[in-house]
Design a protein around this motif. Structure first.
Motif, PDB file in Angstrom:
ATOM      1  N   LEU A  15       0.820  -1.207   0.000  1.00 24.26           N
ATOM      2  CA  LEU A  15       0.000   0.000   0.000  1.00 24.26           C
ATOM      3  C   LEU A  15       0.853   1.255   0.000  1.00 24.26           C
ATOM      4  O   LEU A  15       0.464   2.288  -0.549  1.00 24.26           O
ATOM      5  N   PHE A  16       2.033   1.193   0.627  1.00 23.28           N
ATOM      6  CA  PHE A  16       2.874   2.381   0.776  1.00 23.28           C
ATOM      7  C   PHE A  16       4.003   2.432  -0.251  1.00 23.28           C
ATOM      8  O   PHE A  16       4.931   3.224  -0.108  1.00 23.28           O
ATOM      9  N   THR A  17       3.946   1.590  -1.259  1.00 26.22           N
ATOM     10  CA  THR A  17       4.944   1.652  -2.319  1.00 26.22           C
ATOM     11  C   THR A  17       4.642   2.831  -3.231  1.00 26.22           C
ATOM     12  O   THR A  17       3.518   2.985  -3.717  1.00 26.22           O
ATOM     13  N   PHE A  18       5.653   3.676  -3.472  1.00 21.98           N
ATOM     14  CA  PHE A  18       5.467   4.861  -4.297  1.00 21.98           C
ATOM     15  C   PHE A  18       5.605   4.508  -5.775  1.00 21.98           C
ATOM     16  O   PHE A  18       6.528   3.804  -6.173  1.00 21.98           O
ATOM     17  N   ASP A  19       4.673   5.034  -6.596  1.00 21.75           N
ATOM     18  CA  ASP A  19       4.856   5.006  -8.039  1.00 21.75           C
ATOM     19  C   ASP A  19       5.015   6.449  -8.509  1.00 21.75           C
ATOM     20  O   ASP A  19       5.101   7.368  -7.712  1.00 21.75           O
ATOM     21  N   ARG A  20       5.035   6.642  -9.811  1.00 19.68           N
ATOM     22  CA  ARG A  20       5.307   7.995 -10.320  1.00 19.68           C
ATOM     23  C   ARG A  20       4.208   8.980  -9.945  1.00 19.68           C
ATOM     24  O   ARG A  20       4.470  10.174  -9.761  1.00 19.68           O
ATOM     25  N   TRP A  21       2.964   8.482  -9.809  1.00 19.44           N
ATOM     26  CA  TRP A  21       1.867   9.373  -9.414  1.00 19.44           C
ATOM     27  C   TRP A  21       1.994   9.790  -7.954  1.00 19.44           C
ATOM     28  O   TRP A  21       1.635  10.909  -7.590  1.00 19.44           O
ATOM     29  N   TYR A  23       4.847  10.140  -6.374  1.00 23.23           N
ATOM     30  CA  TYR A  23       5.907  11.150  -6.361  1.00 23.23           C
ATOM     31  C   TYR A  23       5.378  12.492  -6.859  1.00 23.23           C
ATOM     32  O   TYR A  23       5.688  13.543  -6.284  1.00 23.23           O
ATOM     33  N   LEU A  24       4.574  12.453  -7.905  1.00 24.27           N
ATOM     34  CA  LEU A  24       3.998  13.683  -8.433  1.00 24.27           C
ATOM     35  C   LEU A  24       3.077  14.338  -7.414  1.00 24.27           C
ATOM     36  O   LEU A  24       3.123  15.559  -7.193  1.00 24.27           O
ATOM     37  N   GLY A  25       2.228  13.531  -6.777  1.00 19.79           N
ATOM     38  CA  GLY A  25       1.327  14.080  -5.770  1.00 19.79           C
ATOM     39  C   GLY A  25       2.066  14.688  -4.596  1.00 19.79           C
ATOM     40  O   GLY A  25       1.676  15.741  -4.073  1.00 19.79           O
ATOM     41  N   THR A  26       3.160  14.037  -4.175  1.00 20.63           N
ATOM     42  CA  THR A  26       3.958  14.577  -3.073  1.00 20.63           C
ATOM     43  C   THR A  26       4.565  15.914  -3.454  1.00 20.63           C
ATOM     44  O   THR A  26       4.591  16.855  -2.645  1.00 20.63           O
ATOM     45  N   ALA A 118      14.611  21.385  -0.241  1.00 23.16           N
ATOM     46  CA  ALA A 118      15.481  20.269   0.166  1.00 23.16           C
ATOM     47  C   ALA A 118      14.754  18.936   0.070  1.00 23.16           C
ATOM     48  O   ALA A 118      15.324  17.931  -0.378  1.00 23.16           O
ATOM     49  N   LEU A 119      13.477  18.912   0.467  1.00 21.98           N
ATOM     50  CA  LEU A 119      12.705  17.668   0.381  1.00 21.98           C
ATOM     51  C   LEU A 119      12.452  17.258  -1.067  1.00 21.98           C
ATOM     52  O   LEU A 119      12.441  16.063  -1.389  1.00 21.98           O
ATOM     53  N   LEU A 120      12.251  18.230  -1.943  1.00 20.47           N
ATOM     54  CA  LEU A 120      12.071  17.909  -3.360  1.00 20.47           C
ATOM     55  C   LEU A 120      13.335  17.291  -3.946  1.00 20.47           C
ATOM     56  O   LEU A 120      13.276  16.353  -4.748  1.00 20.47           O
ATOM     57  N   ARG A 121      14.492  17.810  -3.533  1.00 21.29           N
ATOM     58  CA  ARG A 121      15.749  17.224  -3.999  1.00 21.29           C
ATOM     59  C   ARG A 121      15.924  15.817  -3.438  1.00 21.29           C
ATOM     60  O   ARG A 121      16.382  14.911  -4.158  1.00 21.29           O
ATOM     61  N   SER A 124      13.760  13.499  -5.387  1.00 19.08           N
ATOM     62  CA  SER A 124      14.335  13.165  -6.687  1.00 19.08           C
ATOM     63  C   SER A 124      15.401  12.087  -6.557  1.00 19.08           C
ATOM     64  O   SER A 124      15.496  11.183  -7.402  1.00 19.08           O
ATOM     65  N   SER A 125      16.213  12.172  -5.490  1.00 18.79           N
ATOM     66  CA  SER A 125      17.230  11.147  -5.267  1.00 18.79           C
ATOM     67  C   SER A 125      16.602   9.784  -5.018  1.00 18.79           C
ATOM     68  O   SER A 125      17.065   8.760  -5.523  1.00 18.79           O
ATOM     69  N   ILE A 126      15.508   9.769  -4.238  1.00 19.26           N
ATOM     70  CA  ILE A 126      14.835   8.506  -3.947  1.00 19.26           C
ATOM     71  C   ILE A 126      14.178   7.943  -5.197  1.00 19.26           C
ATOM     72  O   ILE A 126      14.260   6.740  -5.474  1.00 19.26           O
ATOM     73  N   GLN A 127      13.546   8.804  -5.985  1.00 18.51           N
ATOM     74  CA  GLN A 127      12.872   8.338  -7.193  1.00 18.51           C
ATOM     75  C   GLN A 127      13.861   7.789  -8.204  1.00 18.51           C
ATOM     76  O   GLN A 127      13.544   6.853  -8.949  1.00 18.51           O
ATOM     77  N   SER A 128      15.061   8.356  -8.253  1.00 23.79           N
ATOM     78  CA  SER A 128      16.079   7.872  -9.176  1.00 23.79           C
ATOM     79  C   SER A 128      16.811   6.647  -8.639  1.00 23.79           C
ATOM     80  O   SER A 128      17.793   6.209  -9.222  1.00 23.79           O
TER      81      SER A 128
END
Length: 217
Positions: A15-21, A23-26, A118-121, A124-128
């Protein structure tokens, strides 16, 4: 017969696995928080000052007085007290008073924007898929330092603003004005800053471990 990769991916997704949506919502939520902080903490009061509107403020007096129990009909065994705050409205507040009242919101907005960037950066590191990277450590350290310093700065600015409004609205009649600090929020926010600093150190150790593993392979 092999299962399809999509089926393996869906089976392993919680349930808590992030997908691209996600990340976008965050990112949208973080952006909205930063925008709201700047708008309500800086833009709105500046516009009110320039338009000549009345300055409104919830004054912290540091004093409490018992209410007239005969007028309110308080029942036996109950007690009502005034909590030491007063809603102030100043029609012709000076520029200095206005700027003092805006300072806490401006500092809070600045700290919020720094934390959001800082959180957005970090996001991005987590998403990559590179969370254990120097950029992520720097982001966490920036968040921690901003929370620690921002909590103190905003609290002191709010107390100074309270004093400025108090002098502009109330005749003290020889009584010294009180300087109060709300330490409760400072402790909570500073604690969050220390947690972020600890996470940064954990990520830093993760980088060292990753380098060790890479050297062994």
């Amino acid at each position: 017969m092999n299962d399809k990769p999509e089926e393996h991916e869906m089976a392993g997704k919680s349930l808590f696995t992030f997908d691209r949506w996600d990340y976008l919502g965050t990112r949208v939520v973080l952006g909205a928080v930063a925008l709201a902080s700047v708008s309500f903490g800086v833009v709105v009061p500046l516009v009110q000052m320039l338009q000549g509107d009345a300055l409104t403020w919830q004054l912290q007096t540091g004093k409490t007085d018992a209410l007239a129990t005969d007028q309110l009909g308080v029942k036996p065994g109950a007690e009502l007290t005034w909590p030491g705050t007063a809603d102030v409205r100043i029609e012709d507040a000076g520029v200095g008073t206005w700027l003092a009242s805006i300072a806490p919101g401006a500092l809070l907005a600045t700290a919020t924007v720094v934390v959001v960037v800082a959180l957005l950066r970090l996001l991005s590191s987590i998403q990559s898929r590179e969370p254990f990277a120097p950029a992520a450590v720097r982001s966490l350290r920036v968040v921690g330092a901003t929370l620690l310093l921002g909590a103190v700065a905003v609290t002191v600015a709010a107390s100074l603003a309270n004093q400025a409004v108090l002098r502009a609205a109330v005749e003290l009649r020889g009584e010294p004005s009180t300087f109060t600090l709300a330490l409760g929020p400072v402790v909570v926010i500073a604690g969050a800053g220390l947690v972020c600093a600890a996470l940064a150190e954990a990520f830093n150790h993760g980088i060292a471990l990753a380098d060790d593993v890479e050297g062994l392979v």
